[in-house]
Structures are given as C-alpha cells and as structure tokens.
Design a protein around this motif. Structure first.
Motif, PDB file in Angstrom:
ATOM      1  N   UNK A 165     -65.616  53.609 -18.868  1.00 30.62           N
ATOM      2  CA  UNK A 165     -65.446  51.977 -19.390  1.00 30.62           C
ATOM      3  C   UNK A 165     -65.843  52.294 -20.667  1.00 30.62           C
ATOM      4  N   UNK A 166     -64.832  51.912 -21.646  1.00 35.35           N
ATOM      5  CA  UNK A 166     -65.058  51.572 -22.921  1.00 35.35           C
ATOM      6  C   UNK A 166     -65.325  50.194 -23.447  1.00 35.35           C
ATOM      7  N   UNK A 167     -65.612  49.494 -22.488  1.00 32.23           N
ATOM      8  CA  UNK A 167     -65.870  48.027 -22.711  1.00 32.23           C
ATOM      9  C   UNK A 167     -64.977  47.108 -22.562  1.00 32.23           C
ATOM     10  N   UNK A 168     -64.032  47.239 -21.738  1.00 32.58           N
ATOM     11  CA  UNK A 168     -62.892  46.628 -21.609  1.00 32.58           C
ATOM     12  C   UNK A 168     -63.394  45.418 -20.385  1.00 32.58           C
ATOM     13  N   UNK A 169     -62.849  44.140 -20.461  1.00 30.28           N
ATOM     14  CA  UNK A 169     -63.166  43.236 -19.534  1.00 30.28           C
ATOM     15  C   UNK A 169     -62.198  43.631 -18.360  1.00 30.28           C
ATOM     16  N   UNK A 170     -61.199  44.554 -18.547  1.00 32.81           N
ATOM     17  CA  UNK A 170     -60.364  44.823 -17.191  1.00 32.81           C
ATOM     18  C   UNK A 170     -60.701  46.116 -16.540  1.00 32.81           C
ATOM     19  N   UNK A 171     -61.903  46.560 -17.049  1.00 32.43           N
ATOM     20  CA  UNK A 171     -62.278  47.886 -16.258  1.00 32.43           C
ATOM     21  C   UNK A 171     -62.317  47.810 -14.597  1.00 32.43           C
ATOM     22  N   UNK A 172     -62.858  46.534 -14.221  1.00 30.89           N
ATOM     23  CA  UNK A 172     -62.956  46.118 -12.808  1.00 30.89           C
ATOM     24  C   UNK A 172     -61.443  46.115 -12.128  1.00 30.89           C
ATOM     25  N   UNK A 173     -60.630  45.499 -12.980  1.00 34.72           N
ATOM     26  CA  UNK A 173     -59.216  45.278 -12.515  1.00 34.72           C
ATOM     27  C   UNK A 173     -58.573  46.697 -12.356  1.00 34.72           C
ATOM     28  N   UNK A 174     -58.790  47.738 -13.188  1.00 37.39           N
ATOM     29  CA  UNK A 174     -58.458  48.952 -12.873  1.00 37.39           C
ATOM     30  C   UNK A 174     -58.796  49.558 -11.565  1.00 37.39           C
ATOM     31  N   UNK A 175     -60.158  49.381 -11.410  1.00 34.85           N
ATOM     32  CA  UNK A 175     -60.819  49.955 -10.311  1.00 34.85           C
ATOM     33  C   UNK A 175     -60.058  49.234  -9.103  1.00 34.85           C
ATOM     34  N   UNK A 176     -60.067  47.968  -8.956  1.00 30.34           N
ATOM     35  CA  UNK A 176     -59.490  47.346  -7.987  1.00 30.34           C
ATOM     36  C   UNK A 176     -58.040  47.677  -7.818  1.00 30.34           C
ATOM     37  N   UNK A 177     -57.344  47.890  -8.802  1.00 30.75           N
ATOM     38  CA  UNK A 177     -55.803  48.457  -8.545  1.00 30.75           C
ATOM     39  C   UNK A 177     -55.712  49.688  -7.798  1.00 30.75           C
ATOM     40  N   UNK A 178     -56.829  50.507  -8.376  1.00 31.98           N
ATOM     41  CA  UNK A 178     -56.800  52.144  -7.585  1.00 31.98           C
ATOM     42  C   UNK A 178     -57.321  52.066  -6.043  1.00 31.98           C
ATOM     43  N   UNK A 179     -58.295  50.805  -5.810  1.00 31.71           N
ATOM     44  CA  UNK A 179     -58.673  50.591  -4.606  1.00 31.71           C
ATOM     45  C   UNK A 179     -57.725  50.214  -3.735  1.00 31.71           C
ATOM     46  N   UNK A 180     -57.059  49.166  -4.253  1.00 31.13           N
ATOM     47  CA  UNK A 180     -55.963  48.699  -3.311  1.00 31.13           C
ATOM     48  C   UNK A 180     -55.082  49.552  -3.010  1.00 31.13           C
ATOM     49  N   UNK A 226     -52.992  47.360 -15.633  1.00 27.59           N
ATOM     50  CA  UNK A 226     -54.001  46.563 -14.452  1.00 27.59           C
ATOM     51  C   UNK A 226     -53.720  45.154 -14.652  1.00 27.59           C
ATOM     52  N   UNK A 227     -52.931  44.446 -15.528  1.00 30.31           N
ATOM     53  CA  UNK A 227     -52.774  42.989 -15.405  1.00 30.31           C
ATOM     54  C   UNK A 227     -51.637  42.830 -14.791  1.00 30.31           C
ATOM     55  N   UNK A 228     -51.451  41.528 -14.198  1.00 30.23           N
ATOM     56  CA  UNK A 228     -50.413  41.379 -13.496  1.00 30.23           C
ATOM     57  C   UNK A 228     -49.091  41.046 -14.340  1.00 30.23           C
ATOM     58  N   UNK A 229     -49.235  40.755 -15.834  1.00 29.42           N
ATOM     59  CA  UNK A 229     -48.376  40.406 -16.633  1.00 29.42           C
ATOM     60  C   UNK A 229     -47.393  41.618 -16.785  1.00 29.42           C
ATOM     61  N   UNK A 230     -47.943  42.961 -16.539  1.00 30.48           N
ATOM     62  CA  UNK A 230     -47.041  44.384 -16.921  1.00 30.48           C
ATOM     63  C   UNK A 230     -46.598  44.248 -15.429  1.00 30.48           C
ATOM     64  N   UNK A 252     -48.546  48.226 -11.306  1.00 30.06           N
ATOM     65  CA  UNK A 252     -49.331  48.875 -10.203  1.00 30.06           C
ATOM     66  C   UNK A 252     -48.413  50.195  -9.787  1.00 30.06           C
ATOM     67  N   UNK A 253     -47.241  50.081 -10.274  1.00 31.54           N
ATOM     68  CA  UNK A 253     -46.401  51.307  -9.923  1.00 31.54           C
ATOM     69  C   UNK A 253     -46.883  52.587 -11.082  1.00 31.54           C
ATOM     70  N   UNK A 254     -47.309  52.072 -12.158  1.00 27.67           N
ATOM     71  CA  UNK A 254     -47.515  53.163 -13.247  1.00 27.67           C
ATOM     72  C   UNK A 254     -48.933  53.890 -12.519  1.00 27.67           C
ATOM     73  N   UNK A 255     -49.855  52.986 -12.265  1.00 27.18           N
ATOM     74  CA  UNK A 255     -51.081  53.622 -11.757  1.00 27.18           C
ATOM     75  C   UNK A 255     -50.893  54.385 -10.598  1.00 27.18           C
TER      76      UNK A 255
END
Ligand code: XMP
Length: 509
Positions: A6-21, A167-171, A175-178
């Motif tokens: 985590x380099x301080x992004x507000x989206x780090x949690x979202x990355x973790x969520x995507x991986x777990x999902x 990790x954001x839904x606008x991309x 999810x396919x990339x992750x």
C-alpha cells in the motif's frame, strides 16, 4: 495469497476486494514491508497500489528493492507503475497535463495481462506524472492519447505495470486484468471461499486455544456475534460469552440475541446493569460525559462479571470482533486528526492481562455477514444496521431518563418496522430515531397535547466516514410519521433529518 503493498491509495481496499471476489486471499501491507517478511508469507503475487505522492519528490515511498529479486510476479498500479520503472532505471516526468477520469486505452502488444481485452478499452486514470523512459528489457504494451506508456511489461521477469486503475468499476475490463494477473501470471488457486474461510478459522482457533478458556463480549452487533459463534464451534464450553444489558439497547435486542446464543448452548452471561447505567447518567447532558460514563461503567461491569461469575475458569484469551477495515484504519489513522467523539471501545485485555484473539480480523463486513450465513445465524441479526457502543444514550439529546428511553425505543422500533415492511430498510446504510429535548404543542382527538419531538435519521454510506441523507419516498415518510405519533405515547411531532455528514455526524451526540 496475493500481497498488496500500500503506497497510500484510497483504492487499496478495492484492490483487495477484487482479488478476494475472484476467490484468492489478499492482504494489504505497508509499502516498505521488508522483502524477507513478504517471502515468509509465501504469496503467489504482489500488487503495488497507487498513492498520492510523486516518485520525483524527496522522501516519497519506495518498496524494499529486494522485492524485485524474490522471483514473485509483480503488478504495479498508478504510483506502483511509476515507482517500479523509476527504481529499475527508467525515467519519470511531471505530465504536462494531469489525466483524471475515463480514457481510451490502445493496446499495442499482446500481453498475458491483457488477455480477453479488445484493442481499445475504456480505462480510468488519476495521475500527474508519467513514465517517459523504460528500464532496459521493459516494453510498452499500451498507451492513451495523453500517456505514451500507459502499461509496460518485462514478461521474463514477471513484472507488469499499468498507469490506470483496474480496481475501479469505470475501468470496464478491470476485473479481467486483475484476474489475468492472478491466475494466468501468478497461477493462483481459487480457494478463498467463505466455507473454506470458516473451516480454516475454526481449525486455527482450535489449535491456538487448546485447553484454555476464552471470554467474548457480545454487543448485539454482527461482528461479535460471528466471532463468538466461530469460537463456540472451535472450543465449545471453553467459551464464555458476556452480554451486558446497559438499558440503552434497542427494543427486544437482549431477548433476540440471547435466544439465538442460548439455542446454540453458549455459556452466556447476560448481565442486567440497566439500573446502574441509568442512575449514573442521571442529570448528565454533555455528550462526551455521557460517552465516558458509559465506557467506564461498561468496563467496571465486565470486570466484575469476570471476577465473580467466571472466576472458576482458567481464562487466557479475550476475543474481539475486530474486522479488517478496523485494523487498517487504526494503523493508518493520523495522530493529528481532531477528536470528534470518544468511541466506546473495550480496553479490558490490557487491564486484566488477557491475550487478545481476533477471529475475523482478516475479513470485510460483507464477508463477515456471509460467514454468519454459513454459520446459520439469523438473517435479521446479520443484516442489521450498525449500532453505536453507547447505544440509545447518544440518540437522546439532553437528559436520559427511563421514560425518555422508553419513548425512543418504541419510536425507533416503529420507524424500523415500517422501513422493513416497505422493503426500504435494506436500501439504507443506517436508520434510527432520535429524541429531542423539546416539547411542542399539538392537537389529538380535539385535545391539546404538549409532547416531545422525534427526529428520524436515515443515511446512505459505505463506511460511516461520510454519509448522505437517504431519500425515503414521501408517502412512506408520511406513513412512518403517522405510525409514530399514533403508537408512541409522549410524541406529537416527527421531523426528518436532511443533513449530510459532514457537516453533521450520523449520530446526534
Ligand atoms: P458518527 O456519529 O461519528 O458515526 O458520524 C459514524 C458511525 O459510527 C457509529 N458510532 C459508533 N460506533 N461506538 C461504536 O461502535 C461508538 O462510540 C460510536 N459512535 C458512533 C455510528 O452509529 C455510525 O455508524
């Protein structure tokens, strides 16, 4: 497991969520976690998150350089993309213009990380700097109009990086990339299912606790309920659950929660301390003082219960329902943040020398709820709105008396029942009634009334940090208002709160 540095992004949690999902365990660690520690955890892949800094700034965050020699595949995102290039000999420049929002990504080269994507895809950017020269051996694989090197790879070394946020839904294909990274490149296995998580937690608890005894404090909320149930499955009668009735709980809460636990044969101690709490709160109107009195009294009652009712057991552990966001937020919380409210947290383990055990410390709220489903806990209890530690005390503005508590408890119950009947309850993050210290004039059955005002609060939120007032349909509001005034003695007026947080907080005190 996939590790996210985590380099301080507000989206780090979202990355973790995507991986777990996607069915793979993900753990967020600080950016500077030593490579040796990462190696010990044996992850199949590492993701570098984004972050607000510029790699060109002095003192900006850098990972341990040895992370690149672990032979573990790496995916850099945004700041992660830049820091990899920079540390391995590339160049970064401040962009002429910052890219924010949707952009079209043109894929230039076939890459495992882009499998299944079209040659042009919508992605979401948020950056100022950009990579202008890649280190030796690296190759640009995608660009946008404003960013020549929007993605690069060094496939032989298993290093991949993208400037945008998958990790954001606008991309659209994020999810396919992750998924490409974790399955095609890291060869992760899909083993993070809730059943598997439940079994693993229970078996770990069994071996950790052995023949010792554990205490768990039940608050009525989802987290302590699920943590307690997991512990019970692991150690049965070696678990002792304590549920303090502060007299400040919602209608039927004590009964519903106790029935659920007693049905499961928990060693449950329900301590009715309502008189003590209400006596101590007599005449107190300052919100902070209320919170402090409740916190101290709670600890006192708990300690007393342990010393008397649980004296005969060799208790070694104290279980808490801490969940993943609690840990991350408290680790990252700033020392300089101003104190808005003193939260009511139990500090008993420190005082009594117990070891802390946190069965659901790695899980997000929705995972805890799903886990509760696997443990067959009642849906009603699992999907309830959050409730503050100090309970109804912070929803009675002014003095707390037995009568005013009864009025509020009833009004709150009518409000929530009406929301449930209208199927509005599940659309709302948190809803409750508040009793104001004001009386106004009304007319009922041709007679004058002079009674209290109830304010209704319903908010949409993700984490309680900010909130918007929920748009309850007008017809439903009218129905709720009539139901409250009709059914709750002592109330003749209902207001609906339309304030966001900030500037208001969710609770009134
Ligand atoms: P505020 O009022 O600070 O509330 O906007 C944000 C969220 O936190 C809950 N809350 C508490 N939860 N102990 C808790 O466990 C507390 O002392 C406490 N105070 C507020 C509140 O219900 C909302 O969900």
């Amino acid at each position: 497991m996939i590790i996210i540095l985590n380099f301080g992004s507000q989206f780090s949690h979202l990355i973790a969520r995507r991986v777990r999902d996607l069915g793979v365990k993900a753990e967020i660690l600080p950016f500077n976690t030593p490579a040796i520690k990462i190696k010990e955890l044996n992850p199949v892949g590492i993701i570098f998150s984004g972050g607000p800094a510029s790699v060109l700034e002095k003192g900006s965050p850098r990972p341990d350089i040895d992370v690149f020699s672990l032979g573990i595949p790496i995916l850099g995102i945004c700041y992660g993309h830049q820091v990899i290039a920079y540390m391995l000999g590339g160049e970064i420049e401040r962009g002429k213009h910052r890219e924010f929002g949707k952009e079209v990504l043109a894929i230039k080269q076939q890459s495992d990380v882009f499998k299944g994507l079209e040659s042009k895809e919508q992605v979401w950017f948020s950056h100022g700097d950009q990579v202008t020269k890649l280190p030796k051996g690296f190759m640009t694989i995608a660009s946008t109009e404003g960013c020549k090197c929007a993605a690069y790879e060094y496939a032989q070394k298993n290093i991949y990086a993208i400037q945008f946020h998958p990790e954001v839904t606008h991309t659209k294909k994020g999810t396919r990339i992750i998924s490409n990274f974790i399955f095609k490149i890291c060869k992760a296995e899909r083993d993070w299912t809730i059943d598997f998580v439940a079994k693993t937690i229970i078996s770990n608890l069994k071996s950790q606790i052995g023949k010792d005894h554990v205490i768990v404090g039940i608050s009525g909320g989802v987290d302590s309920l699920v943590a307690g149930t997991l512990l019970y499955k692991a150690v049965g009668k070696q678990l002792h659950a304590v549920f303090v009735d502060t007299g400040l709980l919602r209608k039927d809460e004590v009964k519903n929660v106790s029935d659920t636990l007693r049905k499961r044969k928990f060693d449950l101690h329900v301590i009715d301390a309502s008189k003590l709490f209400i006596n101590r709160l007599k005449g107190v109107i300052d919100p902070e003082q209320k919170r402090k009195i409740i916190g101290h009294t709670f600890i006192e009652v708990f300690e007393e219960t342990i010393k008397t009712k649980l004296k005969k057991y060799p208790v070694k552990y104290f279980a808490q329902g801490t969940i993943y966001p609690d840990r991350i937020e408290s680790a990252e919380s700033s020392k300089h943040a101003s104190k808005i409210k003193s939260h009511h947290n139990l500090t008993l383990p420190d005082k009594l020398g117990f070891k802390i055990i946190e069965p659901i410390r790695d899980l997000y709220k929705d995972e805890v709820r799903r886990l509760g489903g696997v443990l067959r806990l009642p849906k009603d209890l699992l999907w309830r709105h959050p409730f503050p530690g100090p309970g109804l005390a912070v929803r009675i503005v002014g003095e707390i008396t037995y009568d005013r508590l009864c009025i509020l408890r009833e009004a709150d119950w009518v409000f929530i029942e009406e929301l449930k009947k209208a199927k509005e309850y599940e659309k709302i993050w948190q809803a409750f009634a508040v009793l104001l210290p004001l009386k106004t004039v009304g007319v009922m059955g041709d007679a004058r009334t002079y009674e209290y005002i109830v304010a209704l609060r319903a908010v949409d939120s993700v984490d309680g940090m900010s909130a918007d007032w929920h748009k309850i349909p007008n017809e439903l509001l009218e129905k709720i208002s009539s139901a409250i005034v009709g059914k709750v003695r002592g109330v003749n007026r209902v207001l609906y709160d339309v304030t966001q947080k900030p500037p208001a907080t969710i609770e009134y005190e």
